[in-house]
Design a protein around this motif. Structure first.
Motif, short mmCIF file in Angstrom:
data_model
loop_
_atom_site.label_atom_id
_atom_site.label_comp_id
_atom_site.label_asym_id
_atom_site.label_seq_id
_atom_site.Cartn_x
_atom_site.Cartn_y
_atom_site.Cartn_z
N ASP A 109 40.78 17.98 7.59
CA ASP A 109 39.57 18.77 7.41
C ASP A 109 39.28 19.02 5.94
O ASP A 109 38.14 18.87 5.49
CB ASP A 109 39.73 20.10 8.16
N LEU A 110 40.32 19.39 5.18
CA LEU A 110 40.14 19.64 3.74
C LEU A 110 39.74 18.36 3.01
O LEU A 110 38.90 18.39 2.10
CB LEU A 110 41.42 20.22 3.15
N LEU A 111 40.32 17.24 3.42
CA LEU A 111 40.00 15.96 2.79
C LEU A 111 38.53 15.61 2.96
O LEU A 111 37.85 15.17 2.02
CB LEU A 111 40.88 14.86 3.40
N ASN A 112 38.01 15.85 4.16
CA ASN A 112 36.60 15.55 4.42
C ASN A 112 35.66 16.53 3.73
O ASN A 112 34.55 16.16 3.32
CB ASN A 112 36.34 15.56 5.93
N VAL A 166 33.77 12.21 -11.04
CA VAL A 166 35.05 11.47 -11.02
C VAL A 166 34.91 10.29 -10.04
O VAL A 166 35.53 10.28 -8.97
CB VAL A 166 36.22 12.40 -10.62
N PRO A 167 34.13 9.27 -10.37
CA PRO A 167 33.83 8.18 -9.42
C PRO A 167 35.07 7.41 -8.98
O PRO A 167 35.16 7.00 -7.82
CB PRO A 167 32.85 7.30 -10.20
N ASP A 168 36.03 7.17 -9.89
CA ASP A 168 37.22 6.41 -9.53
C ASP A 168 38.05 7.14 -8.47
O ASP A 168 38.57 6.52 -7.53
CB ASP A 168 38.08 6.14 -10.77
N TYR A 169 38.18 8.43 -8.63
CA TYR A 169 38.95 9.22 -7.66
C TYR A 169 38.20 9.31 -6.33
O TYR A 169 38.83 9.43 -5.28
CB TYR A 169 39.24 10.61 -8.21
N LYS A 170 36.88 9.25 -6.38
CA LYS A 170 36.10 9.26 -5.14
C LYS A 170 36.36 7.98 -4.34
O LYS A 170 36.45 8.01 -3.10
CB LYS A 170 34.61 9.37 -5.46
N ILE A 171 36.52 6.86 -5.04
CA ILE A 171 36.82 5.60 -4.36
C ILE A 171 38.18 5.68 -3.66
O ILE A 171 38.34 5.25 -2.50
CB ILE A 171 36.79 4.43 -5.36
N ILE A 172 39.17 6.25 -4.37
CA ILE A 172 40.51 6.40 -3.77
C ILE A 172 40.44 7.32 -2.56
O ILE A 172 41.08 7.07 -1.52
CB ILE A 172 41.50 6.95 -4.82
N LEU A 173 39.65 8.38 -2.66
CA LEU A 173 39.50 9.32 -1.55
C LEU A 173 38.89 8.62 -0.33
O LEU A 173 39.33 8.82 0.81
CB LEU A 173 38.62 10.49 -1.98
N ASP A 174 37.88 7.77 -0.58
CA ASP A 174 37.23 7.05 0.52
C ASP A 174 38.17 6.07 1.20
O ASP A 174 38.03 5.79 2.41
CB ASP A 174 36.00 6.30 0.00
N PHE A 205 41.22 6.57 2.00
CA PHE A 205 42.00 7.30 3.00
C PHE A 205 41.12 7.81 4.14
O PHE A 205 41.63 8.10 5.22
CB PHE A 205 42.74 8.46 2.35
N ILE A 206 39.83 7.96 3.90
CA ILE A 206 38.93 8.42 4.95
C ILE A 206 38.50 7.28 5.86
O ILE A 206 38.39 7.42 7.07
CB ILE A 206 37.70 9.13 4.34
N LEU A 229 43.03 -0.50 6.85
CA LEU A 229 44.33 -0.59 6.20
C LEU A 229 44.18 -0.54 4.69
O LEU A 229 43.20 -1.05 4.13
CB LEU A 229 45.05 -1.87 6.61
N ILE A 230 45.17 0.07 4.03
CA ILE A 230 45.21 0.13 2.57
C ILE A 230 46.44 -0.63 2.10
O ILE A 230 47.56 -0.34 2.54
CB ILE A 230 45.29 1.58 2.06
#
Length: 491
Positions: free
Chosen positions: A310-313, A324-332, A334-335, A339-340
């Motif tokens: 819930d917090l991640l979303n 922080v576009p690079d960190y947004k990509i990493i966040l996406d 995991f959402i 597979l990663i």
């Protein structure tokens, strides 16, 4: 005549205390043992005369001037004249200080605080004036001697608990400067400031934060956690002054240290978000983006559960992620339900960003080369593996050890223990490992609630079918009955 008397310096008090003093001054006085004594006589005129005589005498002999007030002090004390007694004891302390009779000052304070039927308000005012005198003492030795005298006087007295806390803080600062951290921490932790009703909330929070800091210096994380629960975080949102914001930042910095020690990454994420929401931090773009990056990383490091998801979303929909576009990509990554590849994506593309930083996104210090940094990097590898395992469980019912190890980016031996830990923790409950055939069975067992829902649905279908059959049988019976009745007259 009273108008010509020198005013006695008294620290400002709040309106509530003044109103209380005025309402009781001509009625009664609180004794040191808690009893209420009725005022027998007003000694204002006698006190005015005695103070004038003492002032004149103090120019020649301060000691004699102080002694000349002993009689009127006793009379006003036994007569429960609170206002007059307060003026006398304050003036006695003032004469000692102005005459630079330091030993007499400390002796007078000790003597007055041990008198029979002493008046609480008078002693409290005298102690407050004496605390103000500390910074004006000529030597450090005399300062500490006066502080110890006042700490002795205030010990066990509720009506001077705030002054005792301030005196203790002075001693603690001196001990810390001398390097006696354990002794300073022990002394400060003895104060139960959360029970002080007369202390302002801001000052109370300051003392509690200092207690937390000293507990962390002693590596006593359990005590620091207990003290942190005494602070109501709603206080930080009521006032938006700079001083309160500083206290808020100090509180969450300490809470981050506790969270990292306990390995509770989700709490650390929340603390960074609270710091990010502070006006003082939002005004500084560099600090704000730094805390936002830290919040994202610690949320990814937290084990997967409903709260973390819930917090991640909620973080993912923040508009501030554009900074922080690079960190947004990493966040996406995991959402998204895909597979990663840890080696092919995280290590190849984002290791430099996460571990060393770039010119646009400086290093957060989370994945540094220290022991803690290496542990957090391995935790990130585990979080990627857990994400991949959840995705694999959705599409596979059976998979070989080798194929699963390839998808998870783990050696086969590590993969086996990793999957076993996930099964034990309940993240992929119902999965089984068949070692002889080297196959992982991922037919997930339905939860009890889901099984009950299926059972209830089947029962509902059965009852609906029975009702329909019963209706058809009844309809058929009614048709044949009508046909029989129609055919009977013809017979």
């Amino acid at each position: 005549m009273a108008d010509k008397r020198e005013p006695i310096p008294v620290e400002p008090v709040d309106a509530g205390e003044i109103s209380e003093l005025d309402s009781l001054a001509h009625l009664a006085a609180h004794g040191g043992d808690g009893r209420l004594f009725k005022m027998e006589q007003d000694y204002t005129k006698q006190v005015d005369e005695a103070l004038l005589k003492a002032r004149d005498l103090a120019q020649k002999d301060p000691v004699a001037a102080v002694e000349s007030l002993n009689n009127i002090e006793k009379v006003t004390r036994l007569g429960a004249d609170m206002k007059s007694n307060t003026r006398v004891v304050q003036y006695m302390a003032k004469l000692c200080f102005e005459g630079q009779k330091w030993d007499l000052l400390m002796e007078t304070i000790m003597t007055l605080s041990k008198k029979r039927l002493l008046i609480k308000m008078a002693i409290a005012k005298m102690v407050r004036d004496a605390v103000a005198m500390i910074e004006k003492m000529p030597t450090e030795e005399l300062k500490m001697k006066l502080i110890e005298t006042l700490r002795t006087v205030t010990a066990g007295k509720i009506y001077v608990e705030v002054e005792r806390a301030r005196l203790t803080s002075m001693v603690v600062k001196k001990l810390e400067a001398e390097g006696k951290i354990d002794e300073a921490a022990t002394m400060l932790l003895e104060l139960q400031v959360e029970t002080y009703g007369s202390m302002e909330m801001k000052e109370k929070v300051h003392y509690l934060l200092e207690q937390m800091r000293y507990s962390l210096v002693r590596n006593d994380y359990v005590r620091a956690t207990i003290i942190s629960k005494k602070i109501n975080i709603k206080f930080f949102n009521k006032l938006e002054t700079e001083e309160v914001q500083d206290l808020k930042l100090k509180y969450y910095d300490l809470m981050i240290r506790i969270g990292l020690h306990d390995g509770n990454y989700l709490d650390v994420c929340r603390h960074h978000r609270e710091i990010y929401e502070t006006k003082k931090i939002k005004a500084d773009t560099v600090k704000a983006t730094g805390h936002l990056r830290s919040a994202i990383v610690y949320c990814l490091l937290a084990p997967h559960n409903n709260e973390q998801w819930d917090l991640l979303n909620r973080i993912a929909i923040q508009r501030e992620l554009e900074t922080v576009p690079d960190y947004k990509i990493i966040l996406d990554l995991f959402i998204n339900q895909e597979l990663i590849s840890f080696k092919g994506t995280i290590v190849a593309k984002y290791e430099k960003l996460l571990r060393r930083g770039t010119t646009i996104a400086p290093d957060t210090g989370i994945f540094d080369k220290s022991t803690e940094g290496e542990k957090r990097w391995s935790d990130l590898h585990l979080r990627v593996g857990e994400h991949n395992m959840r995705m694999i469980a959705k599409y596979y019912t059976q998979i070989t050890f080798e194929r699963l190890a390839e998808l998870l980016d783990f050696p086969v031996d590590e993969m086996e223990s990793f999957v076993c830990n996930l099964i034990v923790s309940g993240q992929i409950s119902g999965a089984k490992l068949h070692r002889p055939s080297r196959i992982v069975n991922l037919r997930l067992k339905k939860a009890n609630v889901e099984q009950l829902d299926v059972w209830a649905s089947n029962v509902q279908k059965l009852t609906d079918t029975l009702n329909k059959v019963s209706h058809l049988i009844l309809k058929e019976q009614m048709v044949h009955k009508n046909l029989d009745l129609a055919a009977a007259p013809r017979a």
